[in-house]
Design a protein around this motif. Structure first.
Motif, PDB file in Angstrom:
ATOM      1  N   ASP A 134       0.816  -1.217   0.000  1.00 45.41           N
ATOM      2  CA  ASP A 134       0.000   0.000   0.000  1.00 45.41           C
ATOM      3  C   ASP A 134       0.850   1.266   0.000  1.00 45.41           C
ATOM      4  O   ASP A 134       0.532   2.244  -0.662  1.00 45.41           O
ATOM      5  N   PHE A 193      -1.587  -0.761  -5.893  1.00 50.80           N
ATOM      6  CA  PHE A 193      -2.351  -1.041  -7.110  1.00 50.80           C
ATOM      7  C   PHE A 193      -3.238   0.158  -7.382  1.00 50.80           C
ATOM      8  O   PHE A 193      -3.953   0.626  -6.494  1.00 50.80           O
ATOM      9  N   GLU A 194      -3.171   0.674  -8.585  1.00 49.27           N
ATOM     10  CA  GLU A 194      -3.973   1.838  -8.948  1.00 49.27           C
ATOM     11  C   GLU A 194      -4.961   1.434 -10.027  1.00 49.27           C
ATOM     12  O   GLU A 194      -4.576   1.167 -11.165  1.00 49.27           O
ATOM     13  N   ARG A 195      -6.212   1.387  -9.645  1.00 48.99           N
ATOM     14  CA  ARG A 195      -7.261   1.015 -10.601  1.00 48.99           C
ATOM     15  C   ARG A 195      -7.564   2.214 -11.489  1.00 48.99           C
ATOM     16  O   ARG A 195      -7.826   3.303 -10.999  1.00 48.99           O
ATOM     17  N   ILE A 196      -7.500   2.009 -12.778  1.00 47.08           N
ATOM     18  CA  ILE A 196      -7.760   3.091 -13.729  1.00 47.08           C
ATOM     19  C   ILE A 196      -9.083   2.827 -14.427  1.00 47.08           C
ATOM     20  O   ILE A 196      -9.328   1.737 -14.939  1.00 47.08           O
ATOM     21  N   GLU A 197      -9.937   3.847 -14.419  1.00 51.28           N
ATOM     22  CA  GLU A 197     -11.213   3.719 -15.120  1.00 51.28           C
ATOM     23  C   GLU A 197     -10.952   3.696 -16.617  1.00 51.28           C
ATOM     24  O   GLU A 197     -10.212   4.525 -17.147  1.00 51.28           O
ATOM     25  N   ARG A 198     -11.537   2.735 -17.285  1.00 51.35           N
ATOM     26  CA  ARG A 198     -11.338   2.604 -18.724  1.00 51.35           C
ATOM     27  C   ARG A 198     -11.977   3.777 -19.445  1.00 51.35           C
ATOM     28  O   ARG A 198     -13.141   4.085 -19.233  1.00 51.35           O
ATOM     29  N   ALA A 225      -4.943   3.620 -20.594  1.00 52.09           N
ATOM     30  CA  ALA A 225      -5.079   2.592 -19.557  1.00 52.09           C
ATOM     31  C   ALA A 225      -4.339   2.952 -18.276  1.00 52.09           C
ATOM     32  O   ALA A 225      -4.559   2.341 -17.237  1.00 52.09           O
ATOM     33  N   ARG A 226      -3.465   3.961 -18.359  1.00 50.52           N
ATOM     34  CA  ARG A 226      -2.696   4.379 -17.187  1.00 50.52           C
ATOM     35  C   ARG A 226      -3.153   5.757 -16.698  1.00 50.52           C
ATOM     36  O   ARG A 226      -2.447   6.431 -15.948  1.00 50.52           O
ATOM     37  N   ASN A 281       0.703  -0.081 -23.638  1.00 47.99           N
ATOM     38  CA  ASN A 281       0.267   0.626 -22.432  1.00 47.99           C
ATOM     39  C   ASN A 281       1.409   0.965 -21.481  1.00 47.99           C
ATOM     40  O   ASN A 281       1.190   1.197 -20.296  1.00 47.99           O
TER      41      ASN A 281
END
Length: 199
Positions: A38, A43-48, A122-123, A145
């Motif tokens: 953390d 982990f970084e979730r990226i909205e599509r 994507a990033r 990506n």
């Protein structure tokens, strides 16, 4: 386990982060392992996001960057010019509608300009001209990506369309001479997209 002792995490050394995570896991401390991730390698979730641009927008970016591959500095060729060469010399400079490699000249990958997102969608990159760069199909495929930093690439200065126009001027000159070529839908679409650059 070799290499899982206590280590100091070096700045930007992601292997050291995972080494420390593995050390905590080996000691049965899942909570500490999670805390390390953390804080050091989250982990970084990226909205599509949807990406889209027209032939006109693509032409404007190619012209803005002077038909220069912003990742290699090499000159690129206007897509309709490549296709016109293939139409005139099909056996020497073949192309395939689906870019089948065994039936398409390698120039289509090496010299065909595309738009790449400098910071990939994507990033978290934006889908707007400030994040677009002209590059070859080959380099666009390689970059995918990944970020420039991850690949060790740099963003080079664009050129000037007055100095190198990607053979766009040749395309206009040739199709003025042989106007029937513009009956081809692919050539016509690029002609419409680029007509403001016809000197």
């Amino acid at each position: 386990m070799r290499g899982c002792g206590k280590v100091s995490i070096l700045k930007d050394d992601k292997a050291s982060v995972l080494l420390e995570v593995c050390g905590s896991l080996l000691n049965g401390d899942l909570e500490q392992a999670g805390q390390i991730l953390d804080s050091e390698y989250p982990f970084e979730r990226i909205e599509r996001k949807r990406r889209s641009y027209s032939r006109k927008q693509a032409t404007d970016i190619f012209a803005r960057d002077g038909f220069i591959d912003r990742y290699s500095g090499k000159r690129l060729i206007f897509p309709a010019s490549l296709q016109l060469i293939s139409m005139l010399l099909p056996n020497k400079f073949p192309s395939h509608p689906n870019w089948k490699m065994s039936e398409t000249h390698i120039a289509y990958w090496e010299l065909s300009p595309t738009i790449d997102h400098i910071v990939p969608i994507a990033r978290g990159g934006s889908d707007e001209p400030s994040n677009w760069a002209c590059t070859s199909m080959l380099r666009n495929s390689i970059k995918s990506n990944w970020t420039l930093e991850e690949l060790g690439w740099t963003l080079m200065e664009g050129g000037h369309v007055e100095e190198w126009d990607g053979l766009m001027g040749w395309f206009f000159e040739y199709t003025r001479k042989y106007q029937e070529l513009l009956e081809d839908p692919y050539l016509k679409k690029w002609w419409v997209a680029a007509r403001e650059y016809d000197a």
